[in-house]
Design an enzyme around this catalytic site. Structure first.
Site, short mmCIF file in Angstrom:
data_model
loop_
_atom_site.label_atom_id
_atom_site.label_comp_id
_atom_site.label_asym_id
_atom_site.label_seq_id
_atom_site.Cartn_x
_atom_site.Cartn_y
_atom_site.Cartn_z
N TYR A 92 0.82 -1.22 0.00
CA TYR A 92 0.00 0.00 0.00
C TYR A 92 0.85 1.28 0.00
O TYR A 92 0.47 2.28 -0.59
CB TYR A 92 -0.97 0.00 1.19
N GLU A 188 0.36 -31.61 8.57
CA GLU A 188 -0.10 -30.79 7.45
C GLU A 188 -1.37 -30.02 7.77
O GLU A 188 -1.45 -28.81 7.59
CB GLU A 188 -0.35 -31.64 6.19
N ASP A 240 -0.67 -35.42 4.06
CA ASP A 240 -1.48 -36.25 3.18
C ASP A 240 -0.56 -37.04 2.27
O ASP A 240 0.56 -36.59 1.97
CB ASP A 240 -2.38 -35.37 2.28
#
Lengths: 360, 559
Positions: A92, A188, A240
């Protein structure tokens, strides 16, 4: 701190000197990508190589040349006034740079990373902090932080968060640890972390649970590394069973990434070991699976072909080839098929105790 | 006795009654008198063409005075006066008041009035529309009187009707002046008398034209050179170009005793060996008397000619404008950034030598989003009508103009700030009709036009490519320059520089940029660079209403 300001000034002075002598000015920043890293076997992480990007008075680089200088100016101002800005805030700030403003935050993030790489520091030293959450911690650990105003020590007991967790701050260098835990388990998903936390798995196994929530942030990586190094704790990773869990989450935690190659040395955990879910676990534990999508198969191919870490490890190549052959993936939550507590009562204890079934 | 026979006799009588003059009176559109506006232009065109041909033939630098007087009610008086060699008294009535008189029948010589009906058609048109006779005054030299005739045409017999015949003192040493009253319409614009005279001046730089239009505005087109065009030579026809009817006529009037003698003396490039080959194919004897050759045999001969190899005619009979003068002319008319001109070597179509010259004017103040303007000329005469039907247009359309930096939808004229000038010189320019407005589509001619334009196009391409490159480079530089102040600001913030240092940085960055990327040629259009350009001149012939601009396709008259 002043070193950073000195370095920024030194680089700017070189540019200025060139211009004064009417010689073409340029900035050189290391290329941050997998194509410019090599796997350092001895140290166990991706080490950045020598390719550089050149920014100068050319149509294709002048904009980022100007932006890099202005971002260096912002950094100098932050460091000198002992202030910080989030990556979003820095984006910004650029909005009042006229033509040199960034149109999207990834552009400003990238210039920031280039300055890090050029100065060989991390962004916190430049006064920039990430906006995102660093990771969640629960278990047998006391983190020692301090009050920013009074500088008084604060002891944070990570067993006392109930079903919640301690949140890793963006800068971890000043933290100290007290623990008697036996290992760190990096997980995870937030879901699996909460299940293990709620059922006091850490108490039972005397360990520290850390939720990475996807690819671990730099702070999360640094936190695990620091904790593991200082307290000599092994790090086990549980993701996973899919190409993303292996190639992005685990790989980045262990050896770093291409994009942040310049800071991998400190932001990696080479001692981490992968306990699961491995392709072998699917048969061993009779886990329900999902078919691999086209994009997953492409990712496997890409990892085998282009990832220096995978190329270094036959075991990983074998695992990925096995996955590609079976065309299935498996989720951490799949153990719930055998009962909700199967994962903590059977799977994790068995895997953690059997190093032969790990992946490097 | 069949009743039909009577009818046939009756019809035959009627048919005889329609004389050549009457036929043309009824078919005036064939001659360029379709409408009042065109009638005015055609009359001036015929007279000016004749004057220029006569002056050049006599080796006189032409000075032509054209005056149009508005006599109200759509009537105009047209006066054209030249400084030519004059016309001998006996010929005056026939030249001006007999259709098809002295037609350059099988004479092959580059000239403006090579074919067509000539000035007598204008005399007749004036007579038909106003009932008035035309006046002709001509003087052939110092010490001679000027003869003044008032003439009409007997439309039934096609014979001059002499209203009056007098002599007069004329201060001019020699020259001819004609005055025709006719019904017409005067308008400015792309197909106006103004435009015609101006374009004539463009391709005839040795001519001075003084023109007074019906609004009594006088325009002077002064000659740009005192050098006369190379005098064009008359040549004998080449067998490849001869048509059956012409061939028969030639056999009829030849003094030659044998066919072989006829062929070798009346045609160019015909040797006894060529005659022998023609005779073998046509199965006639070389020593046959020309007058004894039957119609059937003529057909066989004409058919045999293309099968025999005959050398191409010599081409030194062509008098081109030259690329240099063409370019000078177009520069006067169009203020462009780039000019190119090409003069091809003479070539041959159907036994007739011809030569193509082209000029291109690109950019400048020409409109960017309109079709290219086409200026067509044949034997130094501007062609203002039937652009769409003209072989020149077809040749232009068959070229891919995109590589030369223009837009074009396939098969159309290119779009962009371009004027294309094409000039064909020939001993016999093939027009599509007697009104001499469009060039016939002979493949040899189209190919030559195409080659000439492509050659000019290639140099245009170099220019447009350079311009595009400079434009791209300028875009890049201005992009770089846009960010240079931010480089300065960045350095200022880090190193705490002052205003003077920042300014020095900007100055030096400019120096570095130019040193690195090279100095750029200025490709911006400079309207003052073309010294030949004459703004007043360029305005001539333009519509007075400001909404019609050049570059727009000219509307052809309804056909």
């Amino acid at each position: 701190m002043n070193d950073v300001v000195q370095d920024i000034k030194k680089i700017a002075q070189q540019v200025y000197d060139h211009i004064k002598k009417a010689k073409p000015p340029a900035l050189e920043t290391p290329v941050r990508s997998l194509s410019n890293v090599a796997f350092d076997k001895k140290e166990g992480f991706f080490r950045i190589q020598d390719s550089v990007k050149r920014r100068a008075l050319t149509a294709s680089t002048i904009k980022s040349f100007a932006q890099t200088l202005r971002m260096m100016g912002l950094s100098k101002e932050l460091v000198e006034s002992d202030d910080t800005a989030t990556k979003r805030e820095a984006y910004y700030v650029s909005k009042n740079w006229g033509d040199a403003r960034f149109s999207e935050q990834p552009e400003s993030d990238s210039v920031m990373d280039d300055i890090e790489a050029m100065l060989r520091v991390n962004r916190e030293q430049l006064g920039f902090i990430p906006g995102e959450h660093g990771g969640a911690v629960a278990g047998a650990l006391t983190v020692i932080d301090h009050d920013f105003e009074t500088k008084k020590e604060i002891k944070i007991d990570c067993t006392q968060f109930g079903s919640g967790a301690y949140s890793i701050p963006s800068s971890v260098e000043h933290l100290k640890f007290e623990t008697k835990a036996k290992f760190i388990l990096a997980i995870e998903t937030q879901g699996m972390f909460e299940r293990l936390n709620k059922h006091n798995y850490w108490k039972k196994e005397n360990c520290i649970l850390i939720a990475m929530s996807g690819v671990p942030t730099r702070a999360c990586r640094r936190f695990i590394r620091k904790l593991s190094d200082e307290k000599h704790l092994p790090v086990y990773v549980f993701t996973d069973g899919d190409p993303y869990g292996y190639g992005n989450i685990y790989r980045t935690l262990k050896v770093g990434s291409g994009n942040a190659a310049h800071i991998n040395e400190f932001f990696c955990v080479p001692q981490a070991k992968f306990i699961g879910v491995t392709p072998d676990d699917i048969d061993d534990y009779h886990l329900p699976t999902h078919p691999l999508k086209e994009i997953d198969l492409k990712k496997i191919k890409d990892l085998l072909k282009n990832d220096p870490f995978i190329q270094e490890h036959k075991e990983w190549q074998k695992a990925l080839q096995q996955m590609a052959k079976n065309k299935v993936r498996v989720e951490q939550q799949a153990f719930a098929a055998h009962g909700l507590n199967h994962v903590m009562e059977i799977y994790l204890p068995e895997k953690i105790s059997d190093a032969k079934k790990w992946l490097p | 006795m069949e009743p039909g026979q009577h009818k046939a006799h009756e019809m035959a009588t009627k048919q005889r009654d329609i004389g050549v003059a009457e036929f043309f009176a009824r078919n005036r559109h064939l001659l360029g008198f379709d409408n009042k506006r065109k009638a005015l232009l055609t009359t001036i065109k015929e007279a000016v063409d004749n004057s220029l041909d006569a002056c050049e033939e006599a080796g006189i630098l032409p000075e032509i005075n054209v005056e149009i007087i508005d006599m109200q009610n759509d009537r105009f008086r047209v006066i054209i006066e030249d400084n030519g060699p004059g016309i001998v008294k006996e010929q005056i009535p026939s030249i001006f008041a007999k259709l098809l008189y002295g037609s350059k029948f099988h004479s092959l010589k580059q000239s403006r009035g090579q074919q067509g009906i000539g000035i007598s058609a204008s005399v007749m048109y004036g007579q038909l529309t106003t009932g008035r006779a035309s006046k002709v005054m001509s003087k052939i030299g110092e010490g001679e009187p000027a003869h003044v005739y008032e003439l009409k045409i007997d439309t039934k017999t096609n014979k001059p009707e002499i209203i009056s015949d007098a002599t007069k003192e004329w201060s001019k040493p020699h020259g001819t002046k004609i005055q025709i009253d006719l019904e017409g319409l005067y308008q400015k614009g792309g197909q106006s008398v103004d435009e015609y005279l101006k374009e004539t001046a463009v391709v005839n730089p040795h001519v001075t034209i003084i023109y007074t239009n019906p609004k009594a505005e006088q325009l002077i087109f002064p000659r740009a050179t005192d050098v006369m065009p190379v005098k064009s030579e008359e040549i004998k026809p080449h067998p490849y170009g001869v048509e059956l009817g012409v061939f028969m006529k030639m056999l009829e009037v030849t003094p030659s005793k044998t066919f072989q003698q006829f062929m070798t003396t009346e045609f160019s490039k015909v040797s006894p060996k060529v005659v022998k080959e023609i005779c073998e194919i046509a199965r006639i004897l070389p020593n046959v008397k020309p007058k004894k050759i039957s119609h059937e045999e003529v057909e066989k001969i004409v058919k045999a000619i293309p099968e025999v190899k005959i050398h191409a005619p010599s081409t030194d009979c062509i008098s081109p404008i030259t690329a240099e003068l063409l370019e000078k002319g177009i520069k006067k008319e169009i203020n462009a950034e780039f000019y190119a001109s090409v003069s091809r070597s003479p070539a041959v179509y159907r036994g007739n030598p011809f030569q193509i010259e082209v000029a291109l004017a690109y950019g400048g103040d020409q409109p960017k989003d309109k079709q290219a303007r086409v200026m067509r000329f044949a034997n130094r005469v501007p062609l203002l009508f039937q652009q769409g039907a003209c072989g020149v247009t077809k040749a232009i359309q068959s070229i891919n103009w995109k590589p030369y930096g223009l837009n074009q939808s396939s098969g159309s004229l290119p779009v962009g700030p371009l004027t294309i000038l094409v000039h064909i010189s020939s001993v016999w320019v093939p027009f599509t009709s007697e009104s001499k407005e469009a060039i016939a589509h002979y493949p040899e001619i189209l190919a030559e036009i195409k080659l000439a334009l492509q050659e000019a196009g290639r140099s245009l391409a170099k220019y447009t490519a350079k311009k595009a490159k400079v434009k791209g480079e300028l875009k890049k530089r201005s992009f770089i320059q846009k960010y240079m102040p931010h480089v300065a600001t960045g350095l200022q913030e880090i190193l705490g520089l002052d205003k003077a240092d920042e300014e020095e940085i900007l100055r030096n960055l400019d120096i570095i940029l130019e040193a690195k990327r090279g100095k750029l040629d200025n490709m911006e259009f400079d309207p003052t660079k073309n010294e030949e350009y004459d703004e007043e001149w360029a305005k001539i012939g333009k519509e007075e209403s400001s909404d019609e601009e050049y570059g727009e396709e000219r509307e052809d008259d309804e056909e």
